[in-house]
Structure formats: structure tokens, C-alpha cells
Design a protein around this motif. Structure first.
Motif, PDB file in Angstrom:
ATOM      1  N   ALA A   1       0.849  -1.183   0.000  1.00 29.67           N
ATOM      2  CA  ALA A   1       0.000   0.000   0.000  1.00 29.67           C
ATOM      3  C   ALA A   1       0.884   1.231   0.000  1.00 29.67           C
ATOM      4  O   ALA A   1       2.041   1.195   0.446  1.00 29.67           O
ATOM      5  CB  ALA A   1      -0.939   0.019   1.203  1.00 29.67           C
TER       6      ALA A   1
ATOM      7  N   CYS B   1       7.123  -7.409   6.961  1.00 29.28           N
ATOM      8  CA  CYS B   1       6.921  -6.246   6.097  1.00 29.28           C
ATOM      9  C   CYS B   1       8.167  -5.369   6.108  1.00 29.28           C
ATOM     10  O   CYS B   1       8.894  -5.315   7.105  1.00 29.28           O
ATOM     11  CB  CYS B   1       5.760  -5.379   6.565  1.00 29.28           C
TER      12      CYS B   1
ATOM     13  N   ARG C   1      -5.206  -1.516   3.828  1.00 33.88           N
ATOM     14  CA  ARG C   1      -4.955  -0.314   4.614  1.00 33.88           C
ATOM     15  C   ARG C   1      -6.186   0.034   5.438  1.00 33.88           C
ATOM     16  O   ARG C   1      -7.304  -0.386   5.132  1.00 33.88           O
ATOM     17  CB  ARG C   1      -4.564   0.858   3.718  1.00 33.88           C
TER      18      ARG C   1
ATOM     19  N   THR D   1      -2.876   2.931   8.657  1.00 35.09           N
ATOM     20  CA  THR D   1      -1.989   1.826   8.988  1.00 35.09           C
ATOM     21  C   THR D   1      -2.253   0.694   8.004  1.00 35.09           C
ATOM     22  O   THR D   1      -3.209   0.722   7.229  1.00 35.09           O
ATOM     23  CB  THR D   1      -2.187   1.337  10.435  1.00 35.09           C
ATOM     24  N   TRP D   2      -1.376  -0.295   8.055  1.00 34.04           N
ATOM     25  CA  TRP D   2      -1.452  -1.442   7.164  1.00 34.04           C
ATOM     26  C   TRP D   2      -1.774  -2.684   7.984  1.00 34.04           C
ATOM     27  O   TRP D   2      -1.184  -2.884   9.051  1.00 34.04           O
ATOM     28  CB  TRP D   2      -0.120  -1.611   6.449  1.00 34.04           C
TER      29      TRP D   2
ATOM     30  N   SER E   1      -1.367  -6.492   7.854  1.00 34.41           N
ATOM     31  CA  SER E   1      -0.611  -7.528   7.154  1.00 34.41           C
ATOM     32  C   SER E   1      -1.158  -8.894   7.542  1.00 34.41           C
ATOM     33  O   SER E   1      -1.299  -9.210   8.725  1.00 34.41           O
ATOM     34  CB  SER E   1       0.873  -7.430   7.529  1.00 34.41           C
TER      35      SER E   1
END
Length: 452
Positions: free
Chosen positions: A85, A126, A155, A160-161, A163
Motif C-alpha cells: 500500500a 513487512c 490499509r 496503517t497497514w 498484514s
């Protein structure tokens, strides 16, 4: 009537009903016709460097390559670049966060970093890249380590991401010291703030991708299972919806989608078909004894699907992909890709696109995987099938056109092979497309006359 590769080749450009019109269709002849009709950017030109074929007027920059040193000095760039992202870092700068789908056999692990490592025995995680306003890479570092098979994710509205681990490995297997199969939240700007904490309430299963409803805070999750019983489509109802970083750690309820009377989504072969849905509480989200897809959901059962992969929020609902289904593996029908749309306001599920069984997997366009919205309101779709590997664009009106082709042959003499594409995403200003070639792990930035 099902939409097959053969019918697409006969019809050229096609439009489907749906929030964004057509979502995905395949076949290189259809793609070239769509390009001539004005939906694309023209034919792809051979790259003299043998990395990425693009239309005229487009250019790429290699941002990162597996095996090169991380700018942070933490080790080498890990292998198996997957979901990704792009985030606005201010002043025209961009921050990328990128998954690494490393299993126990990975040659280039995500380096273990203090405060960011969940399980020292796991090799995935990540990395985050900082890009200057002119596109130069100014930083590259570990953002999450000690996780396993980090495939895709999504996202959040608070930047934030999430995962996703595409595994159910237990401690003591595959070199793991802790249980896996979780979602982890990653702050790409300050990864130490989020650390390496599994969001256990979101379930323990082979996660693929997630999408967050920006209005209600509900998180939708896909399960990538290709062996029966196949995966489920989930929603997580957070106790603190849209509460920002850390809110998902407050817990919530996990539910699975049931279409009454439909045991497997592969049985549907009519694009446009709609169904009422129910959401059933997951008996044991922790899968302490029994994997979730094996659990007893009561007299009505639960609805499965093979290879649930890409998942994203667009318009007023969530779109998700079943990459393929095969009778020989226990599915009730064959297809080479479905794209579904769930409307939470109406509690209705609709099939937007169906491929196969007449599809030829040696032609481009089979097995759609990661998807993202394009600046012009259409889609970009990563291919993960046989033969040549493409990124395709799809206009809101249903025209399909090639955007990129992986030219990096990783096969042996007389047996060409190209790695899948993954992690397609646009910069916040819509001027740059970022995408990964899974193998060899390479992250590209593609610039050109993108329509906005």
C-alpha cells in the motif's frame, strides 16, 4: 450465461453491472481491441532491459530488489514481495509498506529487529520504503518481522497497514516458535508504535486480504484455502470501530458469510445474480482445536469458496476475488476467477464477473489476485495464473487493456516462466503506480500519462 474467456474473445469490450461497471475480464486479443477503442494506453513495448514491458509514454524505476542491502543496514531486502500500500508522507513524499510472503524455506528472510519481531523462528514480515517527492528512495527498513507467509492485507482509514499471514502453522512446526495465522497492524511511519502484536480476535486462519468499511469500521477478510473444505468470507465487528491505531486490539466479534442454500460460491455461473446473506458467529475464532472452516456452523451450514484472495472497499461496498475453482479439487464447478460485490446496506451479495471453464490458462487474464482502484475510476488487477503475467486495467465501462507485462524470465532453457504481480497501488496523487514482481522480488514505480 457465464462469461468465459472464449466469449470475451468473441465480444471484445464488455460491460458488467456493478458499483464500478466491469471489474475484470481477460484475454490478450480482447485487451488489444479495448486499447484501440480508447480504454487503454496502447500495445505493450518490449523492455530492452528485460524487466517490465509498458505502453509508449510510460517509464519505470526499480525501487527495490531482493538481495540488495536495505538502506537501514538491517540486512538484505527480503524475498517474495507481495501485498503493498502507498501512504501520503507529506510534501509530495510517499511511504510504501510491502509484505514478504516468506515460508520456512525462504532464502532471504525479513531481518529480525528488536521490538518488531513476533516469532524469531518465522521468516516473513513487512518492509517500508520512504520515497522523496521526485520518486527517489530515501529510506528502506523493516516494519514487521517474525511473521509467516505475509501475503496481502489492506490499509485502514487511520493510515496503517493490516498484514495478513496466509498460514495456520502452529508452534513447533515449520520452524515456528509461536502459533501463526493472524493479522498484524503496521504503522509504516512509526512501526515501533504498533510493534508485532497479533490481532487474535480477527481469527486464526489462512488470511489473504482485508478491506475496512470507512463508514462503519467493519473489517472484511478473505481466506485463501485451495483444499476442501475451502475458505470462508468473514467480517470482524470491532468493539471500537474507527478508533485509530490500536483500536482493533480492543477485540470484537468474528462472523462468517452464509448464503442460504448455497454451499459454495463456485456453483454460481450467472454474472449479475444476487443473493441475500446472513452473518453467522464463528464458534471458535482462535481455532484452538479445529480450523474455522472445519467448525460446525449449525443446521444451515456455511458458504465456502476456493482461493478467496483480493479484497478491497470501493463505492458503497466490498469487492472480493475467488481466484479459481476446480472440480478435480472438490469444487462444484470450474472457473478461472470470480469477482463478487457485497453491499452491506442491503445485505446482498452479487457476482459481477466469472471466467472459465473455457478459459485458456496459457493466455493472459486467468486467476485474478490483488486489485486496486485506478485514478480514472476503473481498476488495476494483478494476474497470478499460468504463462505470461500481466497487470490489466479495466475501465468503469468495461474495457480491458494491458498495463504491464513481466519480462523477467526466471525459467530454465526452453521453459520460460514469469513471476506473478502483486501489491498494485497508486500514489496518493494518482501519478505513479507501484507494483511488485513476486519473484525475483522487485518493486517498481511506473509513471506516465495516467488518466485521472
Amino acid at each position: 450465461m457465464s462469461v468465459t474467456r472464449r466469449s470475451l474473445l468473441a465480444a471484445g469490450a464488455i460491460a458488467f453491472s456493478g458499483a464500478l461497471g466491469a471489474l475484470f475480464a481477460g484475454g490478450s486479443p480482447a485487451s488489444s481491441r479495448a486499447a484501440r477503442a480508447g480504454g487503454g494506453y496502447g500495445p505493450l513495448l518490449r523492455d530492452p532491459r528485460g524487466l517490465l514491458d509498458l505502453p509508449a509514454g510510460f517509464a519505470y524505476r526499480v525501487l527495490s530488489r531482493a538481495g540488495d542491502p536495505l538502506r537501514s543496514g538491517e540486512g538484505a531486502v527480503p524475498a517474495n514481495c507481495d501485498g503493498m500500500a502507498a501512504f501520503d508522507a507529506g510534501g509530495g513524499r510517499v511511504r510504501l509498506v510491502r509484505n514478504h510472503e516468506n515460508r520456512a524455506t525462504a532464502a532471504l528472510r525479513v531481518p529480525a529487529v528488536a521490538g518488531l519481531t513476533y516469532d524469531p523462528g518465522a521468516l516473513g514480515g513487512c518492509t517500508a520504503l520512504d520515497l522523496a517527492a521526485d520518486g527517489r528512495v530515501t529510506g528502506e527498513r523493516v516494519a514487521l518481522a517474525g511473521t509467516a507467509v505475509n501475503c496481502a492485507g489492506g490499509r485502514t482509514p487511520w493510515n496503517t497497514w493490516l498484514s495478513c499471514e496466509e498460514t495456520e502453522d502452529r508452534a513447533g512446526t515449520a520452524g515456528c516458535e509461536r502459533d501463526h495465522g493472524y493479522v498484524f497492524e503496521v504503522d509504516p511511519a512509526r512501526p515501533q508504535r504498533t510493534g508485532a502484536v497479533p490481532l487474535t480476535a480477527m481469527g486464526r486462519f489462512a488470511h489473504e486480504a482485508v478491506a475496512v468499511d470507512p463508514y462503519r469500521g467493519v473489517v472484511y477478510e478473505t481466506e485463501d484455502a485451495f483444499v476442501r473444505p475451502f475458505g470462508l468470507f468473514y467480517r470482524f465487528l470491532p468493539d471500537r470501530p474507527l478508533g485509530g491505531t490500536g483500536s482493533l486490539r480492543a477485540g470484537g466479534a468474528l462472523e462468517a458469510l452464509r448464503v442460504p442454500g448455497l454451499a459454495d460460491l463456485a456453483a454460481v455461473d450467472e454474472p449479475g445474480a444476487e443473493f441475500p446473506v446472513e452473518w453467522v458467529p464463528v464458534p471458535d475464532p482462535s481455532a484452538a482445536v479445529t480450523p474455522i472452516r472445519h467448525q460446525d456452523f449449525g443446521p444451515g451450514g456455511i458458504t465456502h469458496a476456493q482461493k478467496l484472495e483480493g479484497c478491497y472497499w470501493g463505492g458503497d461496498g466490498v469487492h472480493f476475488v475467488s481466484s479459481y475453482a476446480r472440480r478435480g479439487e472438490g469444487a462444484p464447478a470450474d472457473h478461472h476467477g470470480q469477482v463478487w460485490f457485497y453491499d452491506p446496506r442491503r445485505a446482498r451479495l452479487r457476482l459481477d464477473v466469472l471466467f472459465g471453464p473455457a478459459a485458456d490458462v496459457q493466455l493472459p487474464g486467468d486467476s485474478p489476485d490483488n486489485i486496486c482502484l485506478a485514478p480514472d475510476g476503473g481498476l488495476m488487477v494483478c494476474e497470478d495464473g499460468g504463462g505470461a503475467q500481466y497487470v490489466f486495467g479495466v475501465t468503469a465501462g468495461g474495457e480491458v487493456y494491458p498495463v504491464a507485462r513481466n519480462a523477467d524470465d526466471i525459467g530454465g532453457p526452453g521453459a520460460p516462466e514469469w513471476g506473478e504481480f502483486a501489491g498494485v497501488a497508486f500514489s496518493p496523487d494518482g501519478r505513479t503506480l507501484y507494483v511488485n514482481a513476486y519473484a525475483p522480488g522487485t518493486t517498481f514505480a511506473v509513471t506516465g500519462p495516467w488518466r485521472r
